[in-house]
Structures are given as structure tokens and as C-alpha cells.
Design a protein around this motif. Sequence first.
Motif, PDB file in Angstrom:
ATOM      1  N   LEU A  55     -16.073   8.467  -2.282  1.00 39.17           N
ATOM      2  CA  LEU A  55     -17.318   7.923  -0.785  1.00 39.17           C
ATOM      3  C   LEU A  55     -17.799   9.196  -0.794  1.00 39.17           C
ATOM      4  N   GLY A  56     -17.592  10.285  -2.197  1.00 34.92           N
ATOM      5  CA  GLY A  56     -18.851  11.353  -1.843  1.00 34.92           C
ATOM      6  C   GLY A  56     -19.011  12.567  -0.383  1.00 34.92           C
ATOM      7  N   VAL A  57     -17.330  12.343  -0.170  1.00 40.43           N
ATOM      8  CA  VAL A  57     -17.488  13.313   1.200  1.00 40.43           C
ATOM      9  C   VAL A  57     -15.629  13.772   1.311  1.00 40.43           C
ATOM     10  N   ASP A  58     -15.393  14.632   1.882  1.00 44.45           N
ATOM     11  CA  ASP A  58     -14.297  15.431   2.243  1.00 44.45           C
ATOM     12  C   ASP A  58     -14.037  14.725   3.310  1.00 44.45           C
ATOM     13  N   PRO A  59     -13.165  14.332   3.575  1.00 47.81           N
ATOM     14  CA  PRO A  59     -12.097  13.133   4.603  1.00 47.81           C
ATOM     15  C   PRO A  59     -11.916  14.037   5.440  1.00 47.81           C
ATOM     16  N   VAL A  60     -10.911  15.360   5.327  1.00 47.41           N
ATOM     17  CA  VAL A  60     -10.649  16.047   5.776  1.00 47.41           C
ATOM     18  C   VAL A  60     -11.349  16.885   6.851  1.00 47.41           C
ATOM     19  N   TRP A  66     -10.471  -6.889  14.523  1.00 48.98           N
ATOM     20  CA  TRP A  66      -9.683  -6.221  15.659  1.00 48.98           C
ATOM     21  C   TRP A  66     -10.719  -4.920  15.872  1.00 48.98           C
ATOM     22  N   GLU A  67     -10.124  -4.913  17.277  1.00 49.05           N
ATOM     23  CA  GLU A  67     -11.223  -3.801  17.648  1.00 49.05           C
ATOM     24  C   GLU A  67     -10.293  -2.260  18.498  1.00 49.05           C
ATOM     25  N   THR A  68     -11.084  -1.344  18.764  1.00 53.38           N
ATOM     26  CA  THR A  68     -11.027  -0.337  19.262  1.00 53.38           C
ATOM     27  C   THR A  68     -11.695   0.255  20.116  1.00 53.38           C
ATOM     28  N   ASP A  69     -10.616   1.662  20.741  1.00 51.44           N
ATOM     29  CA  ASP A  69     -11.966   2.071  21.911  1.00 51.44           C
ATOM     30  C   ASP A  69     -11.911   3.379  21.888  1.00 51.44           C
ATOM     31  N   GLY A  70     -11.174   4.108  20.863  1.00 54.44           N
ATOM     32  CA  GLY A  70     -11.373   5.146  20.447  1.00 54.44           C
ATOM     33  C   GLY A  70     -13.249   5.317  19.460  1.00 54.44           C
ATOM     34  N   ARG A  71     -13.309   7.123  19.348  1.00 52.02           N
ATOM     35  CA  ARG A  71     -14.455   7.089  18.926  1.00 52.02           C
ATOM     36  C   ARG A  71     -13.794   8.724  17.777  1.00 52.02           C
ATOM     37  N   PHE A  72     -14.879   8.115  16.763  1.00 53.82           N
ATOM     38  CA  PHE A  72     -14.122   8.424  15.204  1.00 53.82           C
ATOM     39  C   PHE A  72     -14.962   9.268  14.826  1.00 53.82           C
ATOM     40  N   ASP A  73     -15.367  10.353  14.646  1.00 53.66           N
ATOM     41  CA  ASP A  73     -15.749  11.621  13.306  1.00 53.66           C
ATOM     42  C   ASP A  73     -16.284  11.025  12.732  1.00 53.66           C
ATOM     43  N   LEU A  74     -14.551  10.111  11.886  1.00 58.36           N
ATOM     44  CA  LEU A  74     -15.097   9.626  10.306  1.00 58.36           C
ATOM     45  C   LEU A  74     -14.531   8.446  10.353  1.00 58.36           C
ATOM     46  N   ILE A  75     -14.841   7.328   9.798  1.00 52.24           N
ATOM     47  CA  ILE A  75     -14.726   6.425   9.200  1.00 52.24           C
ATOM     48  C   ILE A  75     -15.263   5.258   8.099  1.00 52.24           C
ATOM     49  N   THR A  76     -13.310   5.132   7.411  1.00 54.63           N
ATOM     50  CA  THR A  76     -14.082   4.893   5.762  1.00 54.63           C
ATOM     51  C   THR A  76     -13.387   3.886   5.654  1.00 54.63           C
ATOM     52  N   CYS A  77     -13.923   2.714   4.230  1.00 55.13           N
ATOM     53  CA  CYS A  77     -13.128   1.669   3.691  1.00 55.13           C
ATOM     54  C   CYS A  77     -13.634   2.123   2.090  1.00 55.13           C
ATOM     55  N   VAL A  85     -18.206   6.081   6.677  1.00 55.55           N
ATOM     56  CA  VAL A  85     -18.845   6.147   4.787  1.00 55.55           C
ATOM     57  C   VAL A  85     -17.359   4.897   4.329  1.00 55.55           C
ATOM     58  N   ALA A  86     -18.196   3.834   2.984  1.00 58.44           N
ATOM     59  CA  ALA A  86     -17.715   2.829   2.609  1.00 58.44           C
ATOM     60  C   ALA A  86     -18.501   2.061   1.374  1.00 58.44           C
ATOM     61  N   ASP A  87     -17.689   1.380   0.420  1.00 54.50           N
ATOM     62  CA  ASP A  87     -18.088   0.891  -0.989  1.00 54.50           C
ATOM     63  C   ASP A  87     -18.385  -0.353  -0.499  1.00 54.50           C
ATOM     64  N   PHE A  88     -19.362  -0.282  -0.635  1.00 52.59           N
ATOM     65  CA  PHE A  88     -20.755  -1.723  -0.259  1.00 52.59           C
ATOM     66  C   PHE A  88     -21.439  -2.530  -1.191  1.00 52.59           C
ATOM     67  N   ASP A  89     -21.320  -3.897  -1.653  1.00 56.00           N
ATOM     68  CA  ASP A  89     -21.442  -4.274  -2.451  1.00 56.00           C
ATOM     69  C   ASP A  89     -22.577  -5.617  -1.927  1.00 56.00           C
ATOM     70  N   ALA A  90     -23.850  -5.190  -2.257  1.00 54.38           N
ATOM     71  CA  ALA A  90     -25.124  -5.659  -1.783  1.00 54.38           C
ATOM     72  C   ALA A  90     -24.856  -7.695  -2.402  1.00 54.38           C
ATOM     73  N   ALA A  91     -25.217  -7.237  -3.479  1.00 49.95           N
ATOM     74  CA  ALA A  91     -24.790  -8.538  -4.482  1.00 49.95           C
ATOM     75  C   ALA A  91     -24.015  -9.384  -3.758  1.00 49.95           C
ATOM     76  N   ALA A  92     -23.375  -9.161  -3.028  1.00 50.83           N
ATOM     77  CA  ALA A  92     -22.196  -9.695  -2.795  1.00 50.83           C
ATOM     78  C   ALA A  92     -21.896 -10.686  -1.085  1.00 50.83           C
ATOM     79  N   VAL A  93     -23.234 -10.844  -0.938  1.00 47.64           N
ATOM     80  CA  VAL A  93     -24.020 -10.999   0.317  1.00 47.64           C
ATOM     81  C   VAL A  93     -25.025 -12.054  -0.047  1.00 47.64           C
ATOM     82  N   ARG A  94     -24.714 -13.113   0.406  1.00 40.06           N
ATOM     83  CA  ARG A  94     -25.540 -13.920  -0.507  1.00 40.06           C
ATOM     84  C   ARG A  94     -26.396 -14.920   0.801  1.00 40.06           C
TER      85      ARG A  94
END
Length: 194
Positions: A14-19, A76-87, A115-124
Motif C-alpha cells: 500500500l505504500g504507507v506505514d499502518p503503524v 456492514w457499517e460502523t459509527d467509528g471514524r478512523f485515521d486509517l482504512i486499508t483494503c 488506501v486500497a488495491d483497486f483494479d479499475a479494469a474490473a469495473v464494467r
Amino acid sequence: MNRGRGLDSYRRELGVDPVASAGAGGWLDLCCGSGRALIEAAGLVGDVPLVGVDLVDCFAPSAGRVDLLVASLSDWETDGRFDLITCVHGLHYVGDRLGLLARAATWLAEDGLLVADFDAAAVRDPSGQPWGRRLTGALRAAGFDYDSRRRRVSLRGGRDVRLPYAYLGADAAAGPNYTGQEAVHAHYAFVATP
């Protein structure tokens, strides 16, 4: 696929340090696999929320500092507000990945990072053709950055996101994607933004 990835793998992928990025608002990892990266982070961060969500319960044992949840990200939903969300390599298996990105944008803290891996070519489009630049342009107009070389999407700062696409369904028989793993294609119709 993200079954056993640790922190070093997340940093590379992801190119970021999660910690470093999981400030007081903590870290939400979508499609967290075994939760290994979160479990490793628990020993390195202060008392901040560490939450992982995955469709399958194959979590590594943890000392209880990490909330590992079994849920479908379709609703799925959350009420939390996070400094980092990854996938990491999880959106490949989500049908309505644009809907998930829009919802995740609301789960970010004011200066949080998604920040997430995302393959735009798979969105059709409805005929099965990739939306291509029209999609990446819409993502950028909504505040996302898209790195086509790394197939990575990111967003800084929580907000409401409206993308001009209506989810039509997914093709589970799409076959392997660029990682070599089986994936799904997500089909959308273009709609005017509300």
C-alpha cells in the motif's frame, strides 16, 4: 489475497506505514484475512482502535486488543471514524466496490487516509466493457487519487462521496485478475449525480 499478510507486506503493498498512520482514531482493515497485520500493530501502537472485517472467520489468535469481525462488506457499517482504512487485495471480491469506497469515505476521520488495491479494469459497463478513464475521472472528481500503475486508490479526509454509477451486479465467473487470483467484475450503469 490477504490471508496471512503482516505489517511489512502492508507497507510494501500500500505504500504507507499502518503503524505511523493509525493515529488516535485507529485503523480499520477491510478484508483483513487472518488479521495478522492488525495483531502485529497492537503491540506497536498505543490504546487506539484496531478493527478488522472479513467475510470468513480464519483469524489468527489475538490478545484481545484487536476487534476482528465476520461480516459481509456489502452491508456492514460502523459509527467509528478512523485515521486509517486499508483494503489489501480485497475489493477484487466485492461486488459493489464503488459503493463500499463511498461508504468507507464516511468512516474516515477528518484527516484520515483510505488506501486500497483497486483494479479499475474490473469495473464494467452494462455490456461488460471497462469504464476506463470515465471511471477514474469520476473517482478523481470525488477526491480520490488513482494510481493506475500500482492499481491503488486512496482518499485523504472523511467526506460524503457521490459517484455517478448505479450498481447492477457482479460477474463471479470473471476469472483471474492481474494478481492471478479469481475475482469478480462489478457492473455499473452511469447515472447523473444527485
